[in-house]
Write an enzyme that holds these catalytic residues in place. Structure first.
Site, short mmCIF file in Angstrom:
data_model
loop_
_atom_site.label_atom_id
_atom_site.label_comp_id
_atom_site.label_asym_id
_atom_site.label_seq_id
_atom_site.Cartn_x
_atom_site.Cartn_y
_atom_site.Cartn_z
N LYS A 129 59.35 -7.87 -22.45
CA LYS A 129 60.16 -8.17 -21.07
C LYS A 129 60.19 -7.18 -20.38
O LYS A 129 60.06 -7.26 -19.25
CB LYS A 129 61.56 -8.68 -21.66
CG LYS A 129 62.63 -8.60 -20.50
CD LYS A 129 62.53 -9.91 -19.44
CE LYS A 129 63.52 -9.71 -18.61
NZ LYS A 129 63.73 -10.85 -17.51
N LYS A 155 68.64 -1.59 -14.23
CA LYS A 155 68.76 -1.43 -15.71
C LYS A 155 67.41 -1.48 -16.32
O LYS A 155 67.00 -0.67 -17.23
CB LYS A 155 69.85 -2.41 -16.02
CG LYS A 155 69.65 -2.71 -17.78
CD LYS A 155 70.64 -3.84 -18.14
CE LYS A 155 70.39 -5.40 -17.63
NZ LYS A 155 69.28 -6.00 -18.22
P1 NAP Z 1 75.68 -11.78 -14.81
O1 NAP Z 1 75.65 -13.17 -14.09
O2 NAP Z 1 76.22 -10.61 -14.46
O3 NAP Z 1 76.41 -12.22 -16.28
C1 NAP Z 1 76.64 -11.29 -17.29
C2 NAP Z 1 77.38 -11.85 -18.17
O4 NAP Z 1 77.74 -10.94 -19.43
C3 NAP Z 1 78.81 -12.33 -17.89
O5 NAP Z 1 79.02 -13.55 -18.89
C4 NAP Z 1 79.80 -11.12 -18.47
O6 NAP Z 1 81.18 -11.51 -18.52
C5 NAP Z 1 79.11 -10.78 -19.71
N1 NAP Z 1 79.26 -9.48 -20.12
C6 NAP Z 1 78.77 -7.98 -19.58
N2 NAP Z 1 79.18 -7.19 -20.27
C7 NAP Z 1 80.15 -7.66 -21.20
C8 NAP Z 1 80.85 -6.86 -22.31
N3 NAP Z 1 80.72 -5.63 -22.51
N4 NAP Z 1 81.53 -7.85 -23.20
C9 NAP Z 1 81.68 -9.07 -22.85
N5 NAP Z 1 80.71 -9.71 -22.26
C10 NAP Z 1 80.05 -8.93 -21.25
O7 NAP Z 1 74.17 -11.78 -15.45
P2 NAP Z 1 72.96 -12.66 -15.55
O8 NAP Z 1 72.18 -12.67 -14.47
O9 NAP Z 1 73.35 -13.82 -16.35
O10 NAP Z 1 72.24 -11.85 -16.67
C11 NAP Z 1 72.27 -11.72 -17.86
C12 NAP Z 1 71.00 -11.00 -18.72
O11 NAP Z 1 70.04 -11.87 -18.65
C13 NAP Z 1 70.96 -9.64 -18.30
O12 NAP Z 1 70.74 -8.56 -19.39
C14 NAP Z 1 69.78 -9.82 -17.21
O13 NAP Z 1 69.23 -8.44 -17.23
C15 NAP Z 1 68.89 -10.91 -18.07
N6 NAP Z 1 68.40 -11.75 -16.81
C16 NAP Z 1 68.70 -12.30 -15.79
C17 NAP Z 1 67.92 -12.99 -15.09
C18 NAP Z 1 68.37 -13.50 -13.78
O14 NAP Z 1 67.72 -14.06 -12.87
N7 NAP Z 1 69.51 -13.61 -13.42
C19 NAP Z 1 66.70 -13.28 -15.50
C20 NAP Z 1 65.93 -12.86 -16.90
C21 NAP Z 1 66.94 -12.10 -17.58
P3 NAP Z 1 82.20 -11.53 -17.21
O15 NAP Z 1 82.00 -12.75 -16.76
O16 NAP Z 1 83.46 -11.41 -17.83
O17 NAP Z 1 81.76 -10.45 -16.45
#
Ligand code: NAP
Length: 297
Positions: free
Chosen positions: A173, A241
């Site tokens: 990744k 990150k």
């Molecule tokens: P996001 O919308 O910011 O969601 C992050 C999630 O993680 C939220 O549910 C948040 O909870 C939770 N979270 C963060 N820190 C936490 C903690 N310490 N304890 C418990 N819950 C926690 O992010 P996302 O875009 O879905 O991305 C999630 C992951 O997938 C990341 O690692 C990102 O790099 C990866 N990713 C993202 C994409 C994309 O296009 N978005 C594509 C591939 C991979 P709250 O709701 O309480 O904040």
């Protein structure tokens, strides 16, 4: 066939549509999200809302995590109310967040002491890929656990690749993120050059998207840059990150990644402009800052 009970932790931009796809496929689903209100839609659609990651583990055969960074995965898996305290031997944890391969190996070792197996299975394909179950999933960890979880992966993605032992999914990744980051920079530079030279950037996008310069970034983020739609699919903060993790891995391996380092600095400019929570298409703001003009308007 009896479907395994799945738990899902982290219902953000990616996690929520992924969890929904598992629900639609008929999996009995238990969910938990730190901000509880984000569980409401899934509960309405039939998921059980747990009170902690520990409770998710108690009610599941397979637990998926989709949170932000390495410390967040550590927290929900190994923390005081974490999965490790509720999971019985035989539980499989699948971490689909993008985190450090090194931390992944450490967490996997801790879980193994309790008879819990772990797969690292980060994804590529964005919010749309999560919604449409067309993600590319890169999996590391024990081969038997991978085989067992294949039907679950098939509900979430269209390309599922076993990359090798624990941490190799995350390693793949990070390579993906290096390629993506430089691609975004390329789109920004092409659009800026066109705009400065007096081209209509919409027409430029149309023309180059049909040729050898086409890419996922150009097709998906190019139009958003032109329209100044910075709503996040993938946040700048998360891209930073991932570039940090890629540069850390490169440092361990003592190899140079000059382009990646440059893009990381470009995105610092975007963050300094207060756009860290916007989508990665906001990278255009750094080019605009440096060039002293916007690509449109
Ligand atoms: P996001 O919308 O910011 O969601 C992050 C999630 O993680 C939220 O549910 C948040 O909870 C939770 N979270 C963060 N820190 C936490 C903690 N310490 N304890 C418990 N819950 C926690 O992010 P996302 O875009 O879905 O991305 C999630 C992951 O997938 C990341 O690692 C990102 O790099 C990866 N990713 C993202 C994409 C994309 O296009 N978005 C594509 C591939 C991979 P709250 O709701 O309480 O904040």
């Amino acid at each position: 066939m009896v479907l395994r009970r799945v738990g899902f932790i982290g219902l953000g931009i990616m996690g929520k549509p992924m969890a929904l796809n598992l629900l639609k496929a008929g999996y009995p689903l238990t969910v938990w999200n730190r901000t509880r209100s984000k569980m409401d839609d899934l509960i309405t659609m039939g998921a059980y809302g747990a009170s902690s990651p520990k409770e998710v583990a108690e009610k599941s055969d397979v637990v998926i995590t989709m949170v932000t960074d390495s410390p967040d995965v550590e927290d929900v898996l190994l923390g005081p109310n974490g999965v490790i305290h509720g999971g019985k031997p035989g539980l499989i944890v699948i971490d689909m967040s993008t985190i450090s391969p090194l931390v992944t190996r450490r967490i996997s070792g801790e879980l193994a002491k309790r008879g819990i197996k772990m797969l690292d299975a980060p994804v590529s394909g964005g919010e749309r890929g999560a919604r449409e179950a067309t993600l590319s999933i890169m999996v590391g960890g024990p081969g038997d656990a991978f085989e067992e979880c294949l039907p679950i992966f098939e509900c979430l993605g269209k390309k599922i690749t076993y990359m090798g032992p624990t941490g190799m999914g995350q390693t793949a990744k990070l390579c993906n993120q290096v390629i993506c980051a430089l691609n975004i920079q390329a789109v920004c530079e092409g659009l800026m050059l066109g705009a400065m030279a007096g081209l209509d950037v919409k027409r430029l996008l149309e023309a180059v998207s049909a040729g050898a310069a086409s890419s996922w970034m150009l097709l998906n983020l190019g139009p958003k840059m032109v329209e100044r739609d910075f709503k996040p699919g993938f946040k700048i903060r998360h891209q930073q990150k991932d570039l940090r993790l890629a540069l850390e891995l490169a440092a361990e391996l003592k190899i140079p990644l000059p382009g990646t380092a440059l893009v990381q600095q470009m995105l610092r400019i975007v963050e300094a402009e207060g756009l860290g929570e916007e989508g990665t298409q906001a990278a255009i703001a750094a080019m605009e800052k440096m060039a002293g003009r916007k690509i449109t308007g």
